[in-house]
Structures are given as C-alpha cells and as structure tokens.
Write a protein that holds these residues in place. Structure first.
Motif, PDB file in Angstrom:
ATOM      1  N   ASP A 141       0.832  -1.205   0.000  1.00 29.02           N
ATOM      2  CA  ASP A 141       0.000   0.000   0.000  1.00 29.02           C
ATOM      3  C   ASP A 141       0.865   1.253   0.000  1.00 29.02           C
ATOM      4  OD1 ASP A 141      -2.356   1.481   0.091  1.00 29.02           O
ATOM      5  OD2 ASP A 141      -2.596   1.286   2.257  1.00 29.02           O
ATOM      6  N   LYS A 142       1.836   1.314   0.876  1.00 32.95           N
ATOM      7  CA  LYS A 142       2.715   2.483   0.964  1.00 32.95           C
ATOM      8  C   LYS A 142       3.440   2.718  -0.360  1.00 32.95           C
ATOM      9  CE  LYS A 142       3.743   2.211   5.941  1.00 32.95           C
ATOM     10  NZ  LYS A 142       2.876   1.058   6.292  1.00 32.95           N
ATOM     11  N   LEU A 143       3.916   1.649  -0.964  1.00 32.91           N
ATOM     12  CA  LEU A 143       4.663   1.787  -2.211  1.00 32.91           C
ATOM     13  C   LEU A 143       3.837   2.473  -3.290  1.00 32.91           C
ATOM     14  CD1 LEU A 143       6.473  -1.655  -2.225  1.00 32.91           C
ATOM     15  CD2 LEU A 143       7.611   0.582  -2.296  1.00 32.91           C
ATOM     16  N   ASP A 144       2.550   2.147  -3.368  1.00 37.06           N
ATOM     17  CA  ASP A 144       1.764   2.815  -4.403  1.00 37.06           C
ATOM     18  C   ASP A 144       1.286   4.189  -3.976  1.00 37.06           C
ATOM     19  OD1 ASP A 144       0.726   2.486  -7.166  1.00 37.06           O
ATOM     20  OD2 ASP A 144      -1.148   3.016  -6.153  1.00 37.06           O
ATOM     21  N   ILE A 145       1.126   4.412  -2.692  1.00 37.08           N
ATOM     22  CA  ILE A 145       0.793   5.772  -2.247  1.00 37.08           C
ATOM     23  C   ILE A 145       1.930   6.721  -2.607  1.00 37.08           C
ATOM     24  CG2 ILE A 145       0.358   7.248  -0.241  1.00 37.08           C
ATOM     25  CD1 ILE A 145      -1.091   4.878   1.047  1.00 37.08           C
ATOM     26  N   TRP A 146       3.164   6.267  -2.440  1.00 33.21           N
ATOM     27  CA  TRP A 146       4.301   7.095  -2.863  1.00 33.21           C
ATOM     28  C   TRP A 146       4.263   7.353  -4.365  1.00 33.21           C
ATOM     29  CZ3 TRP A 146       7.362   3.421   0.659  1.00 33.21           C
ATOM     30  CH2 TRP A 146       7.490   3.980   1.936  1.00 33.21           C
ATOM     31  N   THR A 206       8.213   9.165   6.790  1.00 32.12           N
ATOM     32  CA  THR A 206       8.426   8.340   7.988  1.00 32.12           C
ATOM     33  C   THR A 206       7.844   6.945   7.818  1.00 32.12           C
ATOM     34  OG1 THR A 206       6.375   8.929   9.219  1.00 32.12           O
ATOM     35  CG2 THR A 206       8.285  10.412   9.441  1.00 32.12           C
ATOM     36  N   TRP A 207       6.984   6.750   6.826  1.00 33.40           N
ATOM     37  CA  TRP A 207       6.453   5.406   6.563  1.00 33.40           C
ATOM     38  C   TRP A 207       7.562   4.427   6.184  1.00 33.40           C
ATOM     39  CZ3 TRP A 207       1.882   6.924   2.830  1.00 33.40           C
ATOM     40  CH2 TRP A 207       0.889   7.587   3.572  1.00 33.40           C
ATOM     41  N   ILE A 208       8.672   4.951   5.712  1.00 35.47           N
ATOM     42  CA  ILE A 208       9.807   4.085   5.363  1.00 35.47           C
ATOM     43  C   ILE A 208      10.227   3.250   6.574  1.00 35.47           C
ATOM     44  CG2 ILE A 208      12.267   4.114   4.727  1.00 35.47           C
ATOM     45  CD1 ILE A 208      11.632   6.558   2.970  1.00 35.47           C
ATOM     46  N   PHE A 209      10.105   3.808   7.759  1.00 37.99           N
ATOM     47  CA  PHE A 209      10.515   3.100   8.977  1.00 37.99           C
ATOM     48  C   PHE A 209       9.500   2.045   9.404  1.00 37.99           C
ATOM     49  CE2 PHE A 209      12.071   7.603   9.426  1.00 37.99           C
ATOM     50  CZ  PHE A 209      13.326   7.337   8.908  1.00 37.99           C
ATOM     51  N   ASN A 224      13.001   5.266  -6.867  1.00 36.20           N
ATOM     52  CA  ASN A 224      13.562   6.576  -6.517  1.00 36.20           C
ATOM     53  C   ASN A 224      12.567   7.482  -5.795  1.00 36.20           C
ATOM     54  OD1 ASN A 224      15.771   8.360  -6.472  1.00 36.20           O
ATOM     55  ND2 ASN A 224      15.066   9.432  -8.308  1.00 36.20           N
ATOM     56  N   TYR A 225      11.736   6.892  -4.944  1.00 35.60           N
ATOM     57  CA  TYR A 225      10.706   7.677  -4.278  1.00 35.60           C
ATOM     58  C   TYR A 225      11.285   8.654  -3.249  1.00 35.60           C
ATOM     59  CZ  TYR A 225       7.115   4.652  -6.338  1.00 35.60           C
ATOM     60  OH  TYR A 225       6.293   3.978  -7.209  1.00 35.60           O
ATOM     61  N   ILE A 226      12.413   8.333  -2.658  1.00 34.07           N
ATOM     62  CA  ILE A 226      12.978   9.249  -1.658  1.00 34.07           C
ATOM     63  C   ILE A 226      13.327  10.584  -2.294  1.00 34.07           C
ATOM     64  CG2 ILE A 226      14.935   9.676  -0.113  1.00 34.07           C
ATOM     65  CD1 ILE A 226      14.935   6.663   0.502  1.00 34.07           C
ATOM     66  N   ASP A 227      14.104  10.555  -3.370  1.00 34.10           N
ATOM     67  CA  ASP A 227      14.466  11.810  -4.044  1.00 34.10           C
ATOM     68  C   ASP A 227      13.234  12.524  -4.585  1.00 34.10           C
ATOM     69  OD1 ASP A 227      17.218  11.889  -3.641  1.00 34.10           O
ATOM     70  OD2 ASP A 227      17.651  10.674  -5.406  1.00 34.10           O
ATOM     71  N   LYS A 228      12.306  11.776  -5.137  1.00 40.72           N
ATOM     72  CA  LYS A 228      11.104  12.391  -5.704  1.00 40.72           C
ATOM     73  C   LYS A 228      10.294  13.108  -4.635  1.00 40.72           C
ATOM     74  CE  LYS A 228      10.554   9.199  -9.614  1.00 40.72           C
ATOM     75  NZ  LYS A 228       9.737   8.101 -10.208  1.00 40.72           N
ATOM     76  N   MET A 229      10.218  12.506  -3.436  1.00 43.66           N
ATOM     77  CA  MET A 229       9.469  13.142  -2.351  1.00 43.66           C
ATOM     78  C   MET A 229      10.215  14.366  -1.821  1.00 43.66           C
ATOM     79  SD  MET A 229       6.506  11.732  -1.493  1.00 43.66           S
ATOM     80  CE  MET A 229       6.269  12.012   0.262  1.00 43.66           C
TER      81      MET A 229
END
Length: 262
Positions: A141-146, A206-209, A224-229
């Motif tokens: 779920d988190k992966l697609d929300i990103w 913070t969902w990464i944790f 590459n969701y971190i850089d995109k966010m």
C-alpha cells in the motif's frame, strides 16, 4: 476466488457522471490495481506456495474496498471525519460473501488484513500467519501511495488534483519541526501533528521506517521515491539532509539477512 470480477463490478457501482467525483473514484480504483501488483511481487519473493501468493494478491486488490462506500457517503478519504475505511472494507467483504468457498482460517486472514491494513500500529491479537499478510499489505500500500503522490499528485496543478486526496491540508512554504524530528529520529509521525501539505509529505517519508520486507525496500529504492518526495519539499539544509538518512536506512534493510523485519 472470483474476487477480480466482483471487485470490478463493485467499483463500477460507485462511478459518477461528474468529473470531480469520478476522478476520486478512479484514483482509488487504479491504486487498488497497483497495490495488487506490488503485493504479488513481494509475495512471490517470500511465499513458497501459489496459494499463499494468490491470497496475498487478493488482499492487495481488496484492501481499499471500503474507500468507495466511504466516499459515496462522506465525499472524503479522511477517516478521522468519516469512517475507518479498513474496518468498513472488511464489513463489505463479509457481507458480500465472496469468500464462501474458502476455509474459515483463510477467510479470517483476508478479512483481518483488510481491516487492519491502515492501523497506526499492528494489533497484537492476530495469528503469526495473519500478521505476515498484514505487514505485506501495509508495505504494498505504501509503495503505491508514494507513486500516486510523486508521479501524479505533486506534479499536477493544484486545481487539477483529485479533490479528496490531500485531506484538506493547506499549501504553505512551512513545515513543522516536530514532523521533521520524527524523520531524523526514524520514527513514525502522527497524522494528528500534521498542519500543512509539507508536513503530510514528511509524514509519508516516515512510513519508510514501517516497511517490513526486503523486497519493499528494494522497490522503494528502484523507483527513486525518496528523491522524488524530498524534491517537492522546501530546499533547506535540514530537508536535504533527510535524503542520506533515508537512503542509508534503506541500504541497511536491503542488506539484512532475513526477508522480513521482526
């Protein structure tokens, strides 16, 4: 399980003729399909049997089924001012009876995974098997929300966004130190502490944790969701410093021995 046919028919029953409402429904329909793909991907690398993978895929497609009656009644996706969409989804699935051919144990796994997929913390009363599926759907779920936010929402003109997606948070140049601190402390931020759109973005980081599977971290990095966010946030030293903190954390999780966090 004939859940795919049922899901398509169920979602179509909530279609609107006006563009504003239909855009919100389509957002969740597309999201459900992508979470199904994420769930299948993660499951194939973790489970040993086809039945387990199929069960995981079913949870992926059906996890947000409560979003459709939620929006129909309240015209919002904000649970705090409407209804818990996870619990509502489990109720819908139980009432529709689409899992009649399944064993009681397998039915409970699917219903509980849907019911608790959006819980702030994992409930302690579930079986170990159910918890595996629950952790998996939370990752998928988190992966697609990103994806939704980095590739669609944050890239769109604010007037073209699906109206319900930002939960009504104001757009400002500010962000809260409390939310920022949560990221640096590797802790989940609380929605109750979010004051503006930038806070909401930091909360999502913070969902990464809260990710559980090695494959989930790999997909996060590959996409590459971190850089995109971070690129959508204010260009300050403390914001940019988050990049390496988050990337280092992901690398550590990808290189661990087991496929799932304990």
């Amino acid at each position: 399980m004939q859940y795919k046919t049922w899901f398509s028919s169920y979602v179509r029953s909530f279609y609107y003729t006006n563009e504003k409402d239909q855009k919100n429904i389509e957002l969740k329909e597309i999201h459900s399909g992508n979470v199904y793909k994420n769930m299948t991907d993660i499951a194939q690398g973790f489970f040993s049997s086809e039945d387990e993978v199929n069960t995981a895929s079913a949870v992926g497609l059906l996890h947000d089924v409560g979003r459709f009656p939620q929006y129909a009644k309240y015209k919002t996706f904000k649970d705090a001012v409407s209804v818990n969409h996870g619990a509502l989804g489990a109720e819908v699935l139980a009432q529709e009876g689409i899992f009649k051919e399944l064993s009681p144990a397998l039915k409970d796994i699917i219903l509980n995974a849907v019911k608790y997929h959006n819980a702030y913390k994992l409930p302690s009363v579930l079986t170990p098997k159910t918890l595996v599926y629950l952790k998996m759907i939370r990752d998928a779920d988190k992966l697609d929300i990103w994806r939704v936010f980095t590739e669609e929402i944050f890239m769109q003109n604010k007037t073209e966004r699906p109206s319900a997606v930002m939960l009504g948070f104001p757009v400002t140049d500010d962000y809260s130190e409390k939310i920022l601190k949560a990221v640096y402390s590797k802790q989940l931020a609380k929605l109750a502490d979010v004051k503006c759109e930038n806070d909401f973005k930091l909360l999502q980081l913070t969902w990464i944790f809260d990710l559980n599977f090695k494959r989930s971290f790999s997909l996060l990095v590959e996409r590459n969701y971190i850089d995109k966010m971070v690129d959508t946030l204010p260009d300050t030293l403390e914001i940019n410093g988050l990049r390496q903190v988050l990337k280092d954390y992901c690398s550590l999780q990808i290189n661990r021995d087991s496929g799932i966090s304990e």
